[in-house]
Scaffold this motif. Structure first.
Motif, PDB file in Angstrom:
ATOM      1  N   ASN A 580      35.988   8.324  19.810  1.00  0.00           N
ATOM      2  CA  ASN A 580      35.211   8.629  21.014  1.00  0.00           C
ATOM      3  C   ASN A 580      35.257   7.496  22.039  1.00  0.00           C
ATOM      4  O   ASN A 580      35.067   7.727  23.237  1.00  0.00           O
ATOM      5  N   LYS A 581      35.523   6.271  21.583  1.00  0.00           N
ATOM      6  CA  LYS A 581      35.624   5.157  22.531  1.00  0.00           C
ATOM      7  C   LYS A 581      36.814   5.322  23.456  1.00  0.00           C
ATOM      8  O   LYS A 581      36.804   4.840  24.587  1.00  0.00           O
ATOM      9  N   LYS A 582      37.849   5.998  22.966  1.00  0.00           N
ATOM     10  CA  LYS A 582      39.026   6.232  23.816  1.00  0.00           C
ATOM     11  C   LYS A 582      38.946   7.594  24.509  1.00  0.00           C
ATOM     12  O   LYS A 582      39.189   7.707  25.704  1.00  0.00           O
ATOM     13  N   THR A 583      38.600   8.614  23.740  1.00  0.00           N
ATOM     14  CA  THR A 583      38.631   9.984  24.257  1.00  0.00           C
ATOM     15  C   THR A 583      37.309  10.666  23.963  1.00  0.00           C
ATOM     16  O   THR A 583      37.005  10.965  22.801  1.00  0.00           O
ATOM     17  N   GLN A 584      36.516  10.890  24.988  1.00  0.00           N
ATOM     18  CA  GLN A 584      35.218  11.538  24.797  1.00  0.00           C
ATOM     19  C   GLN A 584      35.418  13.052  24.876  1.00  0.00           C
ATOM     20  O   GLN A 584      35.202  13.686  25.900  1.00  0.00           O
ATOM     21  N   SER A 585      35.846  13.598  23.754  1.00  0.00           N
ATOM     22  CA  SER A 585      36.205  15.018  23.653  1.00  0.00           C
ATOM     23  C   SER A 585      35.004  15.822  23.155  1.00  0.00           C
ATOM     24  O   SER A 585      34.346  15.443  22.184  1.00  0.00           O
ATOM     25  N   GLU A 586      34.721  16.934  23.818  1.00  0.00           N
ATOM     26  CA  GLU A 586      33.631  17.815  23.390  1.00  0.00           C
ATOM     27  C   GLU A 586      33.912  18.397  22.007  1.00  0.00           C
ATOM     28  O   GLU A 586      33.010  18.553  21.184  1.00  0.00           O
ATOM     29  N   ARG A 587      35.189  18.679  21.746  1.00  0.00           N
ATOM     30  CA  ARG A 587      35.543  19.231  20.437  1.00  0.00           C
ATOM     31  C   ARG A 587      35.230  18.228  19.333  1.00  0.00           C
ATOM     32  O   ARG A 587      34.656  18.572  18.301  1.00  0.00           O
ATOM     33  N   ASN A 588      35.611  16.976  19.549  1.00  0.00           N
ATOM     34  CA  ASN A 588      35.354  15.945  18.545  1.00  0.00           C
ATOM     35  C   ASN A 588      33.854  15.683  18.399  1.00  0.00           C
ATOM     36  O   ASN A 588      33.355  15.437  17.294  1.00  0.00           O
ATOM     37  N   LYS A 589      33.152  15.724  19.545  1.00  0.00           N
ATOM     38  CA  LYS A 589      31.705  15.518  19.486  1.00  0.00           C
ATOM     39  C   LYS A 589      31.032  16.635  18.696  1.00  0.00           C
ATOM     40  O   LYS A 589      30.112  16.400  17.905  1.00  0.00           O
ATOM     41  N   THR A 590      31.519  17.849  18.890  1.00  0.00           N
ATOM     42  CA  THR A 590      30.967  19.002  18.156  1.00  0.00           C
ATOM     43  C   THR A 590      31.205  18.845  16.660  1.00  0.00           C
ATOM     44  O   THR A 590      30.318  19.131  15.837  1.00  0.00           O
ATOM     45  N   LEU A 591      32.408  18.386  16.309  1.00  0.00           N
ATOM     46  CA  LEU A 591      32.729  18.171  14.900  1.00  0.00           C
ATOM     47  C   LEU A 591      31.831  17.078  14.313  1.00  0.00           C
ATOM     48  O   LEU A 591      31.303  17.223  13.204  1.00  0.00           O
ATOM     49  N   LEU A 592      31.650  15.999  15.056  1.00  0.00           N
ATOM     50  CA  LEU A 592      30.777  14.911  14.595  1.00  0.00           C
ATOM     51  C   LEU A 592      29.359  15.427  14.353  1.00  0.00           C
ATOM     52  O   LEU A 592      28.740  15.107  13.331  1.00  0.00           O
ATOM     53  N   ILE A 593      28.842  16.230  15.277  1.00  0.00           N
ATOM     54  CA  ILE A 593      27.483  16.760  15.135  1.00  0.00           C
ATOM     55  C   ILE A 593      27.390  17.669  13.913  1.00  0.00           C
ATOM     56  O   ILE A 593      26.401  17.629  13.167  1.00  0.00           O
ATOM     57  N   GLU A 594      28.414  18.475  13.690  1.00  0.00           N
ATOM     58  CA  GLU A 594      28.417  19.375  12.535  1.00  0.00           C
ATOM     59  C   GLU A 594      28.308  18.571  11.232  1.00  0.00           C
ATOM     60  O   GLU A 594      27.509  18.897  10.339  1.00  0.00           O
ATOM     61  N   LEU A 595      29.105  17.498  11.130  1.00  0.00           N
ATOM     62  CA  LEU A 595      29.096  16.677   9.914  1.00  0.00           C
ATOM     63  C   LEU A 595      27.782  15.901   9.795  1.00  0.00           C
ATOM     64  O   LEU A 595      27.210  15.792   8.699  1.00  0.00           O
ATOM     65  N   ALA A 596      27.311  15.361  10.919  1.00  0.00           N
ATOM     66  CA  ALA A 596      26.058  14.605  10.895  1.00  0.00           C
ATOM     67  C   ALA A 596      24.892  15.513  10.516  1.00  0.00           C
ATOM     68  O   ALA A 596      23.986  15.106   9.770  1.00  0.00           O
ATOM     69  N   ASP A 597      24.892  16.741  11.006  1.00  0.00           N
ATOM     70  CA  ASP A 597      23.809  17.668  10.670  1.00  0.00           C
ATOM     71  C   ASP A 597      23.809  18.006   9.182  1.00  0.00           C
ATOM     72  O   ASP A 597      22.747  18.243   8.581  1.00  0.00           O
ATOM     73  N   ARG A 598      24.989  18.055   8.588  1.00  0.00           N
ATOM     74  CA  ARG A 598      25.034  18.281   7.139  1.00  0.00           C
ATOM     75  C   ARG A 598      24.345  17.134   6.408  1.00  0.00           C
ATOM     76  O   ARG A 598      23.603  17.353   5.439  1.00  0.00           O
ATOM     77  N   LEU A 599      24.599  15.889   6.860  1.00  0.00           N
ATOM     78  CA  LEU A 599      23.940  14.743   6.237  1.00  0.00           C
ATOM     79  C   LEU A 599      22.437  14.795   6.476  1.00  0.00           C
ATOM     80  O   LEU A 599      21.645  14.415   5.600  1.00  0.00           O
ATOM     81  N   VAL A 600      22.035  15.241   7.660  1.00  0.00           N
ATOM     82  CA  VAL A 600      20.603  15.385   7.952  1.00  0.00           C
ATOM     83  C   VAL A 600      19.965  16.363   6.974  1.00  0.00           C
ATOM     84  O   VAL A 600      18.872  16.107   6.430  1.00  0.00           O
ATOM     85  N   GLN A 601      20.631  17.493   6.738  1.00  0.00           N
ATOM     86  CA  GLN A 601      20.078  18.490   5.816  1.00  0.00           C
ATOM     87  C   GLN A 601      19.979  17.932   4.397  1.00  0.00           C
ATOM     88  O   GLN A 601      19.005  18.192   3.676  1.00  0.00           O
ATOM     89  N   MET A 602      20.980  17.159   4.001  1.00  0.00           N
ATOM     90  CA  MET A 602      20.936  16.529   2.669  1.00  0.00           C
ATOM     91  C   MET A 602      19.756  15.565   2.591  1.00  0.00           C
ATOM     92  O   MET A 602      19.032  15.524   1.581  1.00  0.00           O
ATOM     93  N   TYR A 603      19.564  14.805   3.645  1.00  0.00           N
ATOM     94  CA  TYR A 603      18.461  13.835   3.670  1.00  0.00           C
ATOM     95  C   TYR A 603      17.113  14.556   3.587  1.00  0.00           C
ATOM     96  O   TYR A 603      16.236  14.165   2.798  1.00  0.00           O
ATOM     97  N   LYS A 604      16.951  15.601   4.372  1.00  0.00           N
ATOM     98  CA  LYS A 604      15.676  16.325   4.373  1.00  0.00           C
ATOM     99  C   LYS A 604      15.404  16.966   3.019  1.00  0.00           C
ATOM    100  O   LYS A 604      14.251  17.074   2.581  1.00  0.00           O
ATOM    101  N   HIS A 605      16.455  17.374   2.348  1.00  0.00           N
ATOM    102  CA  HIS A 605      16.301  18.025   1.050  1.00  0.00           C
ATOM    103  C   HIS A 605      15.865  17.044  -0.023  1.00  0.00           C
ATOM    104  O   HIS A 605      15.094  17.390  -0.930  1.00  0.00           O
ATOM    105  N   GLU A 606      16.345  15.788   0.065  1.00  0.00           N
ATOM    106  CA  GLU A 606      16.093  14.821  -1.002  1.00  0.00           C
ATOM    107  C   GLU A 606      14.966  13.836  -0.689  1.00  0.00           C
ATOM    108  O   GLU A 606      14.318  13.328  -1.600  1.00  0.00           O
ATOM    109  N   ALA A 607      14.744  13.549   0.569  1.00  0.00           N
ATOM    110  CA  ALA A 607      13.855  12.431   0.917  1.00  0.00           C
ATOM    111  C   ALA A 607      12.385  12.807   0.768  1.00  0.00           C
ATOM    112  O   ALA A 607      11.983  13.947   1.010  1.00  0.00           O
ATOM    113  N   ASP A 608      11.603  11.818   0.345  1.00  0.00           N
ATOM    114  CA  ASP A 608      10.152  11.899   0.420  1.00  0.00           C
ATOM    115  C   ASP A 608       9.655  10.514   0.803  1.00  0.00           C
ATOM    116  O   ASP A 608      10.450   9.632   1.120  1.00  0.00           O
ATOM    117  N   LYS A 609       8.359  10.290   0.769  1.00  0.00           N
ATOM    118  CA  LYS A 609       7.831   9.023   1.265  1.00  0.00           C
ATOM    119  C   LYS A 609       8.297   7.825   0.439  1.00  0.00           C
ATOM    120  O   LYS A 609       8.287   6.687   0.927  1.00  0.00           O
TER     121      LYS A 609
END
Length: 795
Positions: A580-609
């Motif tokens: 992204n530092k070289k090419t700020q592509s919407e397609r790549n950003k969308t892919l990054l968000i998709e992968l990051a959201d998967r990690l978010v879901q994993m975190y929400k599923h496992e995390a507690d206080k």
């Protein structure tokens, strides 16, 4: 895709911009360096005096200064006598004349008056004080500074006067250092000195590169020879004649054998009797017709030459006839060079040569020596086994580790008036380059010798490309380009037409069956991380290289949304962050968000206080997960990613960096969610996990400017330098390699690609945030070169 090599470009653009990082932590360190450091006074014989203790002290002080010269200063008080006085390279402020009864008292008063001196280290040998041994007690009685005394000789079964004298010394010093467990037991049993008063710090050994034996033999005109050797300052105590009497039987079976007697006659013996002993040996050689088989090297060799002679030695012979010789520096040198050793039973040798490390023979037994030496000279495999066993057993005795042990003792004795700060070693690419052949980086290493039978992996070459890109960013070293391109060509070689990578390649450059059974997701993720990093350097690397890398990356990204491996997704996010530092592509950003959201879901599923993590366990490469979330936030500004990045990373750090050192999760026993405590398993710590933590801490410091991250980054990196549970180095400054792991009781001495590259990535990360590093000191000595991007350079 074609697998043809990407050529090294004629035009090499170079980064002319060198960022300057001056933050509060840097200013604090600069301010600390201005303050006067505590001083340690070493009282010892010292070069140019030629004796074993002088050499020992020089080696120890050199190692202490390399490791800790920003923690304390060392000054020397040489031991002299009426007959032995010297001119020193640096004029000493103090001297102690052992023949002058008043000299120790005067010295003690001078030391007491000097507020800078925090402690005194006395290297003791009874021969130094032969005429005035009681002077030591007077000196220690007057001295008000804490003292460490190192006993180089510990005599068993002492007469009453000697026993009382040593007991008096014991009561006047903070700690007695001895170099063998046998010496410690003699002090406890024969002198009744409490064990708490004694510390064993083995005689230091040198780290050596373990050069090719035949190459060295050729250098010293010994090609085709089976080399036996001994070395040290000559005197009758060496009992060289034991070997000479054995040699006729040895050369009868091994006519290519040659015996090297390395070293000049001891200066004290020269004064007393001249060359009488050497002449006696020469007469024996003549009488036994051994002239073709014996060579005298009659001078005090510079250390590099001596270590080369020992490395080319096939069989080292230690034939001292003194059963009370507690320790031998010459023996230690031979061990450090990986010599197969035959020794008489001095305590030092008896401890070291156990368990198939070498062979012990009786004193003055030439017949036994001839039989044992003949058998060993005709058994190369056994000699190699002895050498390997010795190196592994004695790794903890390196001068670097000796310096750590002494430094920790000084810190404790001065009650933290001395605070240890590990120095950063210079960056050394030797082993990186040694591991890299014309095709790629070799996977494993036996000690520091690349093992081509292990083949190559995508994992190692991807990391290596990132490391060399980091190095190029910091140094603008044109030589880095050759390696960056070689690793890139290998990554390209591993890419399949379907858009995924294989990981394992054998020495014949064929993909192995291991690719069929292994989980390749992580390797694919690492390759994308490496390619993204390479493409992000588009302003300083050749345009055609960047274009080729971008094509490979685009192909590799086609199937990444099908990858669900936690760490693989994190590596891909990092790759997209850099891309992204070289090419700020919407397609790549969308892919990054998709992968990051998967990690978010994993975190929400496992995390507690109480458990702020993505999984129900902590395993390997943990730091990569919060770092990936941080990268996602930096690209998208989505606060969910920021909050999870910070909470998960701080949680991880609380588990591995709670005290004064890092302890990453052991590969022997993962940390399970239940209990939230680290398993009791000790060992199994891998350099790659420490390196990923260092890299993540650097990234978090850049993002949040919190000094705690910077401080923890230095603490984590110090794991490589000795701040670990064994207090031993993991990085080998001699070779530039990194050991493969920290176990419960030992360090794995093999220096493979994963460990060595991981260390380099961590070292270069720390370099970025260190104002007063040795690398920057070196660069300040030379003008910064602003090189044009379009100049032609041939391969």
């Amino acid at each position: 895709m074609k697998n043809e090599a990407f050529p090294i470009p004629n035009n090499i653009p170079v980064n002319a911009h060198h960022s300057s990082y001056l933050n509060r932590a840097d200013k604090t360190r600069m301010s600390d360096s201005i303050k006067k450091l505590p001083e340690i006074l070493f009282i010892t014989s010292y070069p140019p005096r030629e004796c074993g203790i002088a050499t020992y002290s020089q080696d120890l002080i050199k190692a202490l200064n390399k490791k800790f010269n920003k923690s304390f200063t060392i000054s020397i008080c040489p031991l002299e006598s009426n007959n032995e006085q010297y001119t020193y390279a640096d004029v000493p402020k103090y001297k102690l004349n052992t023949d002058d009864k008043l000299s120790p008292i005067k010295l003690a008063f001078l030391i007491n008056k000097n507020p800078a001196i925090e402690m005194v280290v006395l290297q003791h040998e009874f021969g130094f004080f032969a005429n005035n041994e009681d002077n030591i007690n007077y000196f220690l009685d007057v001295l008000t500074k804490p003292v460490v005394i190192a006993f180089h000789t510990v005599l068993p079964r002492p007469e009453q006067s000697l026993k009382f004298h040593v007991q008096e010394i014991s009561m006047q010093v903070e700690k007695i250092v001895v170099m063998t467990n046998a010496s410690m037991q003699i002090l406890i049993n024969d002198y009744k000195i409490p064990a708490s008063k004694i510390m064993v710090i083995p005689h230091g050994t040198h780290l050596v590169p373990h050069s090719d034996k035949e190459t060295l033999k050729n250098k010293y005109n010994l090609s085709g020879k089976k080399v036996l050797s001994t070395f040290g300052l000559l005197g009758s105590g060496k009992s060289i004649e034991t070997t000479l009497r054995a040699l006729p039987a040895i050369v009868e079976k091994n006519p290519e054998a040659v015996f090297l007697i390395i070293g000049k006659t001891h200066p004290t013996i020269i004064i007393q009797e001249g060359e009488k002993y050497r002449q006696k040996l020469e007469a024996m050689i003549e009488e036994l017709n051994l002239k073709p088989y014996v060579r005298f090297i009659n001078h005090f060799l510079p250390l590099p030459d001596l270590l080369e002679y020992l490395q080319l030695t096939d069989l080292y012979l230690f034939t001292s006839n003194d059963p009370n010789q507690a320790v031998s520096g010459t023996f230690s040198y031979a061990v450090s060079c990986g010599c197969a050793i035959i020794s008489t039973p001095i305590p030092h040798a008896c401890e070291v040569l156990q368990n198939n490390v070498g062979i012990i023979i009786d004193f003055d037994d030439s017949l036994q020596l001839s039989k044992v030496a003949t058998n060993l000279l005709n058994d190369e495999n056994r000699r190699k086994e002895f050498s390997s066993n010795a190196l592994h057993k004695m790794a903890f005795t390196s001068w670097e580790n000796s310096a750590i042990a002494h430094g920790m003792l000084f810190e404790k004795i001065t009650k933290d008036k001395i605070k240890l700060k590990f120095n950063l070693p210079l960056i050394n690419l030797d082993h990186i380059k040694k591991l890299t052949d014309d095709f790629a980086m070799i996977q494993f290493s036996k000690i520091n010798q690349p093992d081509i039978d292990s083949g190559y992996t995508l994992d190692d070459n991807a990391r290596a490309m990132i490391a060399m890109c980091q190095h190029f960013e910091l140094t603008s070293d044109k030589a880095d380009l050759e390696y960056i391109i070689r690793y890139f060509n290998f990554i390209k070689y591993c890419l399949r037409p379907e858009g995924y990578f294989l990981n394992y390649v054998d020495e014949q450059k064929l993909f192995t069956a291991q690719n069929n059974s292994a989980n390749l997701a992580d390797a694919n993720g690492r390759a994308i991380w490496a390619l993204g990093y390479l493409v992000s350097m588009n302003e300083v690397l050749p345009a055609d290289l960047i274009a080729e890398a971008e094509l490979v990356l685009k192909t590799a990204l086609l199937n990444t949304n099908k990858i669900y491996s936690t760490r693989a997704m994190a590596f891909i996010i990092k790759g997209l962050f850099f891309y992204n530092k070289k090419t700020q592509s919407e397609r790549n950003k969308t892919l990054l968000i998709e992968l990051a959201d998967r990690l978010v879901q994993m975190y929400k599923h496992e995390a507690d206080k109480n458990w702020l993590w993505f999984e129900g366990y902590l395993t390997y490469a943990n730091s990569i997960l919060p770092e990936a979330m941080l990268c996602a936030w930096l690209v998208t500004n989505d606060l969910r990613y920021k909050e999870i990045a910070k909470s998960s990373f701080d949680f991880l750090l609380s588990k591995i960096l709670g005290g004064k050192s890092i302890k990453v999760i052991s590969n022997k026993n993962w940390m399970q969610r239940e209990g939230h405590e680290l398993p009791v398993t000790v060992g199994g710590e891998q350099p790659i996990d420490v390196a990923y933590t260092v890299i993540a801490l650097g990234k978090f410091y850049e993002a949040f400017q919190e000094e705690s991250y910077l401080s923890k980054m230095h603490t984590a990196f110090d794991w490589f330098l000795g701040n670990n549970h064994l207090h031993q180095i993991i990085y080998n400054p001699c070779t530039g390699g990194c050991y493969d792991g920290l176990e419960e009781n030992n360090v794995n001495l093999n220096q493979g690609a994963e460990s060595t590259v991981s260390y380099l990535m961590a070292r270069l990360t720390v370099e970025k945030f260190t104002k007063d590093s040795p690398m920057k000191d070196e660069k300040r000595k030379k003008p910064v070169l602003k090189l044009a991007i379009q100049n032609v350079i041939s391969k």
